[in-house]
Design a protein around this motif. Sequence first.
Motif, PDB file in Angstrom:
ATOM      1  N   LYS A 100      -8.804 -12.658   3.156  1.00 17.52           N
ATOM      2  CA  LYS A 100      -8.837 -11.638   4.194  1.00 17.52           C
ATOM      3  C   LYS A 100      -7.685 -10.644   4.043  1.00 17.52           C
ATOM      4  CE  LYS A 100     -11.248 -10.415   7.776  1.00 17.52           C
ATOM      5  NZ  LYS A 100     -12.639 -10.018   7.601  1.00 17.52           N
ATOM      6  N   PRO A 101      -6.429 -11.132   3.942  1.00 18.74           N
ATOM      7  CA  PRO A 101      -5.339 -10.171   3.774  1.00 18.74           C
ATOM      8  C   PRO A 101      -5.534  -9.253   2.570  1.00 18.74           C
ATOM      9  CG  PRO A 101      -4.451 -12.317   4.276  1.00 18.74           C
ATOM     10  CD  PRO A 101      -5.930 -12.486   4.111  1.00 18.74           C
ATOM     11  N   ASP A 102      -6.066  -9.773   1.471  1.00 26.65           N
ATOM     12  CA  ASP A 102      -6.290  -8.910   0.308  1.00 26.65           C
ATOM     13  C   ASP A 102      -7.314  -7.828   0.648  1.00 26.65           C
ATOM     14  OD1 ASP A 102      -4.489 -10.130  -1.265  1.00 26.65           O
ATOM     15  OD2 ASP A 102      -5.913 -10.969  -2.695  1.00 26.65           O
ATOM     16  N   GLU A 103      -8.339  -8.212   1.385  1.00 27.20           N
ATOM     17  CA  GLU A 103      -9.352  -7.216   1.742  1.00 27.20           C
ATOM     18  C   GLU A 103      -8.755  -6.152   2.658  1.00 27.20           C
ATOM     19  OE1 GLU A 103     -12.552  -9.703   3.004  1.00 27.20           O
ATOM     20  OE2 GLU A 103     -13.172 -10.040   0.928  1.00 27.20           O
ATOM     21  N   LEU A 104      -7.891  -6.593   3.561  1.00 23.56           N
ATOM     22  CA  LEU A 104      -7.250  -5.626   4.464  1.00 23.56           C
ATOM     23  C   LEU A 104      -6.299  -4.704   3.705  1.00 23.56           C
ATOM     24  CD1 LEU A 104      -6.561  -7.797   7.641  1.00 23.56           C
ATOM     25  CD2 LEU A 104      -8.311  -6.049   7.303  1.00 23.56           C
ATOM     26  N   ARG A 105      -5.543  -5.298   2.780  1.00 24.59           N
ATOM     27  CA  ARG A 105      -4.643  -4.488   1.956  1.00 24.59           C
ATOM     28  C   ARG A 105      -5.430  -3.416   1.197  1.00 24.59           C
ATOM     29  NH1 ARG A 105      -2.381  -9.756   0.409  1.00 24.59           N
ATOM     30  NH2 ARG A 105      -0.326  -9.862   1.320  1.00 24.59           N
ATOM     31  N   PHE A 106      -6.557  -3.847   0.678  1.00 25.67           N
ATOM     32  CA  PHE A 106      -7.372  -2.956  -0.112  1.00 25.67           C
ATOM     33  C   PHE A 106      -7.943  -1.818   0.732  1.00 25.67           C
ATOM     34  CE2 PHE A 106      -9.795  -1.932  -3.758  1.00 25.67           C
ATOM     35  CZ  PHE A 106      -9.126  -2.573  -4.765  1.00 25.67           C
ATOM     36  N   LEU A 107      -8.444  -2.203   1.904  1.00 26.87           N
ATOM     37  CA  LEU A 107      -9.020  -1.218   2.813  1.00 26.87           C
ATOM     38  C   LEU A 107      -7.945  -0.201   3.204  1.00 26.87           C
ATOM     39  CD1 LEU A 107     -11.611  -0.517   4.306  1.00 26.87           C
ATOM     40  CD2 LEU A 107     -10.841  -1.957   6.195  1.00 26.87           C
ATOM     41  N   HIS A 108      -6.762  -0.701   3.451  1.00 23.23           N
ATOM     42  CA  HIS A 108      -5.635   0.156   3.811  1.00 23.23           C
ATOM     43  C   HIS A 108      -5.348   1.148   2.678  1.00 23.23           C
ATOM     44  CE1 HIS A 108      -1.225   0.870   4.573  1.00 23.23           C
ATOM     45  NE2 HIS A 108      -1.814   1.293   5.657  1.00 23.23           N
ATOM     46  N   SER A 109      -5.331   0.636   1.440  1.00 23.66           N
ATOM     47  CA  SER A 109      -5.074   1.495   0.284  1.00 23.66           C
ATOM     48  C   SER A 109      -6.179   2.548   0.153  1.00 23.66           C
ATOM     49  CB  SER A 109      -4.998   0.619  -0.977  1.00 23.66           C
ATOM     50  OG  SER A 109      -4.910   1.405  -2.125  1.00 23.66           O
ATOM     51  N   TRP A 110      -7.417   2.121   0.391  1.00 22.70           N
ATOM     52  CA  TRP A 110      -8.551   3.050   0.285  1.00 22.70           C
ATOM     53  C   TRP A 110      -8.452   4.143   1.344  1.00 22.70           C
ATOM     54  CZ3 TRP A 110     -12.768   4.299   3.464  1.00 22.70           C
ATOM     55  CH2 TRP A 110     -13.754   5.067   2.836  1.00 22.70           C
ATOM     56  N   LEU A 111      -8.044   3.745   2.567  1.00 20.54           N
ATOM     57  CA  LEU A 111      -7.932   4.746   3.632  1.00 20.54           C
ATOM     58  C   LEU A 111      -6.840   5.766   3.306  1.00 20.54           C
ATOM     59  CD1 LEU A 111      -8.334   2.413   6.748  1.00 20.54           C
ATOM     60  CD2 LEU A 111      -9.915   4.208   6.009  1.00 20.54           C
ATOM     61  N   GLN A 112      -5.786   5.305   2.646  1.00 13.10           N
ATOM     62  CA  GLN A 112      -4.686   6.212   2.300  1.00 13.10           C
ATOM     63  C   GLN A 112      -5.037   7.109   1.120  1.00 13.10           C
ATOM     64  OE1 GLN A 112      -1.392   3.494   1.728  1.00 13.10           O
ATOM     65  NE2 GLN A 112      -0.486   4.223   3.630  1.00 13.10           N
ATOM     66  N   ASP A 113      -5.779   6.555   0.160  1.00 13.41           N
ATOM     67  CA  ASP A 113      -6.025   7.286  -1.087  1.00 13.41           C
ATOM     68  C   ASP A 113      -7.364   6.839  -1.684  1.00 13.41           C
ATOM     69  OD1 ASP A 113      -5.820   8.695  -3.418  1.00 13.41           O
ATOM     70  OD2 ASP A 113      -3.796   8.007  -3.915  1.00 13.41           O
TER      71      ASP A 113
ATOM     72  N   PRO B  84       2.416   1.043  -5.174  1.00 14.85           N
ATOM     73  CA  PRO B  84       3.632   0.219  -5.193  1.00 14.85           C
ATOM     74  C   PRO B  84       3.490  -1.098  -4.425  1.00 14.85           C
ATOM     75  CG  PRO B  84       3.993   2.270  -3.965  1.00 14.85           C
ATOM     76  CD  PRO B  84       2.627   2.359  -4.560  1.00 14.85           C
ATOM     77  N   GLU B  85       2.682  -1.088  -3.362  1.00 13.67           N
ATOM     78  CA  GLU B  85       2.492  -2.339  -2.596  1.00 13.67           C
ATOM     79  C   GLU B  85       1.761  -3.371  -3.453  1.00 13.67           C
ATOM     80  OE1 GLU B  85       3.802  -3.013   0.309  1.00 13.67           O
ATOM     81  OE2 GLU B  85       4.719  -1.035   0.148  1.00 13.67           O
ATOM     82  N   PHE B  86       0.749  -2.914  -4.183  1.00 14.97           N
ATOM     83  CA  PHE B  86       0.028  -3.823  -5.075  1.00 14.97           C
ATOM     84  C   PHE B  86       0.967  -4.340  -6.168  1.00 14.97           C
ATOM     85  CE2 PHE B  86      -4.430  -1.769  -4.240  1.00 14.97           C
ATOM     86  CZ  PHE B  86      -4.483  -2.407  -3.016  1.00 14.97           C
ATOM     87  N   CYS B  87       1.856  -3.478  -6.650  1.00 10.67           N
ATOM     88  CA  CYS B  87       2.807  -3.909  -7.698  1.00 10.67           C
ATOM     89  C   CYS B  87       3.671  -5.051  -7.187  1.00 10.67           C
ATOM     90  CB  CYS B  87       3.692  -2.744  -8.136  1.00 10.67           C
ATOM     91  SG  CYS B  87       2.818  -1.557  -9.140  1.00 10.67           S
ATOM     92  N   LYS B  88       4.144  -4.923  -5.955  1.00 12.54           N
ATOM     93  CA  LYS B  88       4.992  -5.963  -5.365  1.00 12.54           C
ATOM     94  C   LYS B  88       4.229  -7.292  -5.318  1.00 12.54           C
ATOM     95  CE  LYS B  88       6.943  -4.282  -1.566  1.00 12.54           C
ATOM     96  NZ  LYS B  88       7.352  -4.145  -0.202  1.00 12.54           N
TER      97      LYS B  88
END
Length: 208
Positions: A20-33, A94-98
């Motif tokens: 779930k957190p990965d999906e949320l992270r991804f969705l967040h990244s998609w919304l930003q860019d 950068p968040e994904f890199c971390k």
Amino acid sequence: MLPRSASDLAPAGKTRPRKKPDELRFLHSWLQDPLRTGAVSPSGRALARMMASYVDPALPGPVIELGPGTGPVTAALVERGIAPERLVLIEYNPEFCKLLKQRFPGATVIRGDAYNMETTLQGLVEAPAIAVVSSLPLFTRPVPERRSLTEQAFRLCVPDAPFIQFTYAVVSPMPLDEIPLRAHRSRRVWRNIPPACVWVYRSPQMNG
Ligand SMILES: C[S@@+](CC[C@H](N)C(=O)[O-])C[C@H]1O[C@@H](n2cnc3c(N)ncnc32)[C@H](O)[C@@H]1O
């Protein structure tokens, strides 16, 4: 035991909640860019395994991954037998890199632009790579940039190395009438949202 997914490579001591957190992270990244993220959720395990299946772990040398995101394809490569120390990951977010550094401590994680991969990797890849594995959203980039991407990739690789790319589209993300490549397409992976297939490109010249 081998990791089953990127989420299984969570730091020790933490329980395994992680899809779930990965999906949320991804969705967040998609919304930003959206154009750069290129998908609203990470690739599923079946697609990641299909990508990794085209890499021969018995060959010596590094494997370059472009756009690893939260790491599902990276995990499949490790599961396939590629030691993390052999992995060179180029990710823009950068968040994904971390996250990738936490999940794959042995891997080389570079925050950079895959379309400049030769410059980005200067001095970081000592031997020719055996494969380039890409999840970049290619359709958002002009054809000359896609062509340059494969040309740079093949210059960094051993002769006849594969450039492995997934797509949700029904056509090749490298337009084969404009970019001369040898190409193979996998069967469609239906157990992915959305369903996708994998293209394996090789240089038109057998020697690289
Ligand atoms: C479709 S997602 C795939 C992520 C992951 N490999 C997966 O299969 O779930 C594309 C990824 O490529 C990254 N990306 C996009 N353009 C990039 C670029 N020019 N250089 C490096 N990474 C890039 C995005 O940040 C995102 O993580």
